[in-house]
Design an enzyme around this catalytic site. Structure first.
Site, PDB file in Angstrom:
ATOM      1  N   GLU A  48       0.856  -1.179   0.000  1.00 50.55           N
ATOM      2  CA  GLU A  48       0.000   0.000   0.000  1.00 50.55           C
ATOM      3  C   GLU A  48       0.899   1.238   0.000  1.00 50.55           C
ATOM      4  O   GLU A  48       1.602   1.494   0.985  1.00 50.55           O
ATOM      5  CB  GLU A  48      -0.896  -0.035   1.241  1.00 50.55           C
ATOM      6  CG  GLU A  48      -2.048   0.936   1.240  1.00 50.55           C
ATOM      7  CD  GLU A  48      -2.911   0.771   2.480  1.00 50.55           C
ATOM      8  OE1 GLU A  48      -3.294   1.802   3.059  1.00 50.55           O
ATOM      9  OE2 GLU A  48      -3.175  -0.383   2.872  1.00 50.55           O
ATOM     10  N   ASP A  59      -4.986   8.781  10.185  1.00 48.95           N
ATOM     11  CA  ASP A  59      -3.663   8.307  10.579  1.00 48.95           C
ATOM     12  C   ASP A  59      -3.229   8.847  11.938  1.00 48.95           C
ATOM     13  O   ASP A  59      -3.485   9.993  12.280  1.00 48.95           O
ATOM     14  CB  ASP A  59      -2.624   8.695   9.524  1.00 48.95           C
ATOM     15  CG  ASP A  59      -2.880   7.987   8.207  1.00 48.95           C
ATOM     16  OD1 ASP A  59      -3.106   6.765   8.235  1.00 48.95           O
ATOM     17  OD2 ASP A  59      -2.877   8.644   7.156  1.00 48.95           O
TER      18      ASP A  59
END
Length: 260
Positions: A48, A59
């Protein structure tokens, strides 16, 4: 119809998959090709490639900091895609997934993005802040035209009805976020998370599932593999890149930590 690399992957290895996330442009602007090459040599099933962004809402601190460094290093979406094109041959049959947020993609141009991703060998997109209604209206036609799926995320709060909609209208795989929080490593999964894994595993879904957010060691990797086709690891690898003197050493550290 020719099967894409993601379909081939799940066809030949329906369980025990390891997918690794990294932020392009970290630790160095030119690291992308070597990271992909070393992960492939290490036997990783899917990679990824993260597009650094100034406001990565999904995140945690580790990946946020890697995005900041990557942007300071000069990483852009155009450069990232050029680097992926250079790395595609070395990646062989390994699936490459592009993960990024909607704002940079819209600035680049959505159809232009699909065209370029297809050219360089990206196999799917992950856009965490893409509303599902917008996906159906504006993005799914492009997914169908370019045979380039957008992977949708689900969380413990996602209803069974919504999960079935995703299963019916998306392709690739379903990304199970292990908890309603941001990315980051955790020592173990708690009982509530295990019940969530069990609930989703019991649903009669057509698509394979991968679990991400919180995998930090062999135990947590083995746990997610019991309830899905495999795990997605990000923050742990960023830490390995940060604490090791070279990319091969970081990949070896990662695989050792995960018991691979």
């Amino acid at each position: 119809m020719k099967m894409n690399r993601l379909d081939n992957l799940f066809g030949r290895k329906p369980e025990g998959l390891l997918s690794i996330y990294f932020t392009a442009g970290f630790p160095q602007l030119s690291s992308t090709q070597e990271i992909i090459t070393q992960l492939v040599k290490g036997g990783v099933d899917m990679i990824e490639v993260g597009v650094p962004f100034s406001d990565p809402m999904a995140d945690g601190v580790v990946i946020q900091q890697s995005s900041t460094r990557a942007l300071r290093n000069g990483m852009t979406l155009s450069l990232l895609l050029d680097q992926v094109a250079e790395a595609r041959e070395a990646a062989g049959d390994t699936s490459l997934v592009l993960m990024g947020y909607l704002n940079p993609f819209m600035q680049y141009g959505i159809e232009r993005l699909f065209q370029r991703c297809k050219e360089v060998g990206i196999d799917a997109l992950i856009i965490p802040d893409l509303p599902f209604a917008d996906y159906l209206k504006d993005f799914k036609p492009l997914c169908d035209r370019y045979d380039l799926p957008i992977i949708m995320l689900i969380t413990p709060e996602t209803s069974d009805e919504r999960i079935r909609l995703i299963d019916d209208h998306c392709s690739g795989f379903i990304y199970m976020v292990s908890s309603a929080s941001v990315t980051g490593t955790r020592d173990r999964f708690d009982d509530a998370q295990t019940r969530y894994f069990e609930r989703i595993a019991a649903l009669p879904l057509r698509h394979h599932r991968l679990i991400g957010f919180g995998i930090s060691n062999r135990e947590s990797m083995e746990r997610v593999c019991r309830y899905s086709s495999g795990g997605i690891v990000g923050s742990l690898f960023i830490k390995c890149l940060d604490r090791n003197p070279s990319i091969p050493a970081a990949v070896a550290d990662l695989l050792s930590t995960l018991g691979r």
